[in-house]
Design a protein around this motif. Structure first.
Motif, PDB file in Angstrom:
ATOM      1  N   LYS A  69      13.377  -3.494   3.770  1.00  0.00           N
ATOM      2  CA  LYS A  69      12.524  -4.227   2.840  1.00  0.00           C
ATOM      3  C   LYS A  69      11.253  -3.411   2.663  1.00  0.00           C
ATOM      4  N   GLU A  70      11.179  -2.736   1.544  1.00  0.00           N
ATOM      5  CA  GLU A  70      10.054  -1.836   1.280  1.00  0.00           C
ATOM      6  C   GLU A  70       8.811  -2.597   0.837  1.00  0.00           C
ATOM      7  N   TRP A  71       9.037  -3.710   0.124  1.00  0.00           N
ATOM      8  CA  TRP A  71       7.893  -4.455  -0.449  1.00  0.00           C
ATOM      9  C   TRP A  71       8.367  -5.835  -0.862  1.00  0.00           C
ATOM     10  N   GLU A  72       7.465  -6.816  -0.827  1.00  0.00           N
ATOM     11  CA  GLU A  72       7.749  -8.113  -1.424  1.00  0.00           C
ATOM     12  C   GLU A  72       6.472  -8.675  -2.022  1.00  0.00           C
ATOM     13  N   GLY A  73       6.635  -9.471  -3.052  1.00  0.00           N
ATOM     14  CA  GLY A  73       5.487 -10.057  -3.735  1.00  0.00           C
ATOM     15  C   GLY A  73       5.973 -10.838  -4.943  1.00  0.00           C
ATOM     16  N   SER A  74       5.132 -10.929  -5.971  1.00  0.00           N
ATOM     17  CA  SER A  74       5.472 -11.673  -7.189  1.00  0.00           C
ATOM     18  C   SER A  74       5.339 -10.754  -8.398  1.00  0.00           C
ATOM     19  N   LYS A  75       5.691 -11.290  -9.575  1.00  0.00           N
ATOM     20  CA  LYS A  75       5.580 -10.502 -10.806  1.00  0.00           C
ATOM     21  C   LYS A  75       4.126 -10.150 -11.109  1.00  0.00           C
ATOM     22  N   ASP A  76       3.185 -10.926 -10.552  1.00  0.00           N
ATOM     23  CA  ASP A  76       1.769 -10.624 -10.751  1.00  0.00           C
ATOM     24  C   ASP A  76       1.282  -9.547  -9.781  1.00  0.00           C
ATOM     25  N   THR A  77       1.642  -9.692  -8.514  1.00  0.00           N
ATOM     26  CA  THR A  77       1.161  -8.721  -7.526  1.00  0.00           C
ATOM     27  C   THR A  77       1.839  -7.372  -7.672  1.00  0.00           C
ATOM     28  N   ILE A  78       3.026  -7.339  -8.313  1.00  0.00           N
ATOM     29  CA  ILE A  78       3.705  -6.049  -8.479  1.00  0.00           C
ATOM     30  C   ILE A  78       2.912  -5.133  -9.409  1.00  0.00           C
ATOM     31  N   PHE A  79       2.089  -5.716 -10.279  1.00  0.00           N
ATOM     32  CA  PHE A  79       1.231  -4.917 -11.151  1.00  0.00           C
ATOM     33  C   PHE A  79       0.135  -4.210 -10.353  1.00  0.00           C
ATOM     34  N   ARG A  80      -0.259  -4.818  -9.233  1.00  0.00           N
ATOM     35  CA  ARG A  80      -1.412  -4.303  -8.486  1.00  0.00           C
ATOM     36  C   ARG A  80      -1.047  -3.447  -7.282  1.00  0.00           C
ATOM     37  N   THR A  81       0.257  -3.377  -6.958  1.00  0.00           N
ATOM     38  CA  THR A  81       0.633  -2.667  -5.748  1.00  0.00           C
ATOM     39  C   THR A  81       0.410  -1.158  -5.874  1.00  0.00           C
ATOM     40  N   ASP A  82       0.067  -0.555  -4.758  1.00  0.00           N
ATOM     41  CA  ASP A  82      -0.068   0.901  -4.683  1.00  0.00           C
ATOM     42  C   ASP A  82       1.139   1.536  -4.006  1.00  0.00           C
ATOM     43  N   ASN A  83       2.159   0.717  -3.700  1.00  0.00           N
ATOM     44  CA  ASN A  83       3.357   1.237  -3.048  1.00  0.00           C
ATOM     45  C   ASN A  83       4.075   2.175  -4.018  1.00  0.00           C
ATOM     46  N   GLU A  84       4.133   3.434  -3.655  1.00  0.00           N
ATOM     47  CA  GLU A  84       4.665   4.458  -4.566  1.00  0.00           C
ATOM     48  C   GLU A  84       6.136   4.236  -4.886  1.00  0.00           C
ATOM     49  N   ALA A  85       6.922   3.795  -3.895  1.00  0.00           N
ATOM     50  CA  ALA A  85       8.351   3.557  -4.123  1.00  0.00           C
ATOM     51  C   ALA A  85       8.556   2.458  -5.161  1.00  0.00           C
ATOM     52  N   VAL A  86       7.723   1.417  -5.085  1.00  0.00           N
ATOM     53  CA  VAL A  86       7.822   0.307  -6.035  1.00  0.00           C
ATOM     54  C   VAL A  86       7.423   0.760  -7.430  1.00  0.00           C
ATOM     55  N   THR A  87       6.289   1.433  -7.538  1.00  0.00           N
ATOM     56  CA  THR A  87       5.802   1.839  -8.863  1.00  0.00           C
ATOM     57  C   THR A  87       6.750   2.849  -9.520  1.00  0.00           C
ATOM     58  N   ASN A  88       7.343   3.729  -8.718  1.00  0.00           N
ATOM     59  CA  ASN A  88       8.292   4.692  -9.279  1.00  0.00           C
ATOM     60  C   ASN A  88       9.534   3.996  -9.811  1.00  0.00           C
ATOM     61  N   PHE A  89       9.947   2.927  -9.131  1.00  0.00           N
ATOM     62  CA  PHE A  89      11.151   2.199  -9.551  1.00  0.00           C
ATOM     63  C   PHE A  89      10.869   1.292 -10.745  1.00  0.00           C
ATOM     64  N   VAL A  90       9.845   0.480 -10.621  1.00  0.00           N
ATOM     65  CA  VAL A  90       9.565  -0.526 -11.646  1.00  0.00           C
ATOM     66  C   VAL A  90       9.023   0.111 -12.921  1.00  0.00           C
ATOM     67  N   TYR A  91       8.171   1.124 -12.778  1.00  0.00           N
ATOM     68  CA  TYR A  91       7.499   1.701 -13.939  1.00  0.00           C
ATOM     69  C   TYR A  91       8.084   3.057 -14.320  1.00  0.00           C
ATOM     70  N   SER A  92       9.403   3.161 -14.189  1.00  0.00           N
ATOM     71  CA  SER A  92      10.060   4.414 -14.558  1.00  0.00           C
ATOM     72  C   SER A  92      10.079   4.615 -16.076  1.00  0.00           C
ATOM     73  N   SER A  93       9.941   3.519 -16.835  1.00  0.00           N
ATOM     74  CA  SER A  93       9.894   3.647 -18.295  1.00  0.00           C
ATOM     75  C   SER A  93       8.444   3.653 -18.776  1.00  0.00           C
ATOM     76  N   ASN A  94       8.198   4.340 -19.872  1.00  0.00           N
ATOM     77  CA  ASN A  94       6.836   4.412 -20.417  1.00  0.00           C
ATOM     78  C   ASN A  94       6.324   3.038 -20.830  1.00  0.00           C
ATOM     79  N   LEU A  95       7.246   2.153 -21.271  1.00  0.00           N
ATOM     80  CA  LEU A  95       6.837   0.820 -21.701  1.00  0.00           C
ATOM     81  C   LEU A  95       6.169   0.072 -20.561  1.00  0.00           C
ATOM     82  N   PHE A  96       6.825   0.040 -19.397  1.00  0.00           N
ATOM     83  CA  PHE A  96       6.268  -0.703 -18.272  1.00  0.00           C
ATOM     84  C   PHE A  96       5.017  -0.022 -17.710  1.00  0.00           C
ATOM     85  N   LYS A  97       4.926   1.291 -17.845  1.00  0.00           N
ATOM     86  CA  LYS A  97       3.700   1.976 -17.442  1.00  0.00           C
ATOM     87  C   LYS A  97       2.530   1.500 -18.295  1.00  0.00           C
ATOM     88  N   LYS A  98       2.765   1.367 -19.603  1.00  0.00           N
ATOM     89  CA  LYS A  98       1.709   0.908 -20.515  1.00  0.00           C
ATOM     90  C   LYS A  98       1.335  -0.545 -20.232  1.00  0.00           C
TER      91      LYS A  98
END
Length: 255
Positions: A216-245
């Protein structure tokens, strides 16, 4: 509520789940996400009781699964609804017969009682006039709604969904997401969704468990996932330019 403590699962010498501890809350949409090979499918099957595990525990509203008798395990399974990735409808049965199947398996209701319940859940998923259709006559979105109706027909305490939006177009996916969320809240079900759809994460992810390499690398909500600094999470969730924006806009609004 489902409580998972220090869960380990191996196949031969390969450890797939490596000490996962988390909870899935009643009345909330709980999502399991992660890359292919992260362990999320194995985790879901452990939660369903389809896989035995070597260490740890899974507790359903105070009942530890491995401590239950076979009769008690059967009773627990009757409280579980499942939406399969491909809907898994029986081709030889009508839609109404598919939905009625769990009632025939787990209850002793009369035919009239079962028909009334089937009528109710089909109406709930906006398929009032689909009773006599065959699955082959239904679109992918309709089949998924039938699968949801079948999953809730027995008034489950726990609802599991394996990639419920697989194969659906974006508009239909939103309909299915919203339907699952509405039913979860309406009936106060503990809902666990295995998903790779980031739109689902952002739409209905009240609790998100992110797995990586069996941990379990990370857990939270759809709101806290925007604020996380966990690199594994951000690389996975924001792999598309849309979600990065989207994330950048979210952070800028809160500065």
């Amino acid at each position: 509520m489902i409580e998972v403590k220090d869960l380990h699962k191996s196949f031969g010498d390969v450890e797939v789940l490596k000490g996962i501890t988390t909870t899935f809350d009643k009345g909330k949409t709980n999502l399991i996400i992660g890359q292919s090979g992260s362990g999320k499918t194995v985790f879901l099957k452990c939660l369903l009781g389809l896989f035995n595990y070597e260490q740890g525990s899974i507790c359903y509203d105070g009942k530890v699964f491995t401590d239950l008798t076979e009769d008690a395990k059967r009773n627990l399974r009757s409280e579980i609804g499942m939406v399969f990735q491909g809907s898994a409808l029986f081709d030889s049965m009508t839609i109404a017969e598919n939905v009625m199947f769990p009632l025939r398996m787990f209850t002793k209701q009369s035919k009239t009682e079962m028909q009334d319940r089937v009528d109710f859940v089909l109406k709930r998923v906006n398929l009032d006039d689909a009773h006599n259709k065959m699955p082959s006559e239904a679109s992918g979105g309709m089949q998924k709604r039938v699968a949801i109706a079948r999953a809730i027909v027995n008034k489950p305490k726990y609802l599991f969904c394996d990639e419920p939006n697989s194969g659906l177009d974006p508009k239909t996916s939103i309909v299915i997401d919203n339907l699952i969320k509405e039913i979860t809240e309406e009936y106060q079900i503990t809902t666990v969704i295995n998903s790779h759809d980031m739109n689902s994460v952002m739409e209905i992810g009240e609790k998100i468990v992110f797995l990586k390499d069996g941990f379990k690398e990370w857990e939270g909500s759809k709101d806290t996932i925007f604020r996380t600094d966990n690199e594994a999470v951000t690389n996975f969730v924001y792999s598309s330019n849309l979600f990065k924006k989207v994330r950048q806009m979210y952070l800028e609004e809160r500065q």
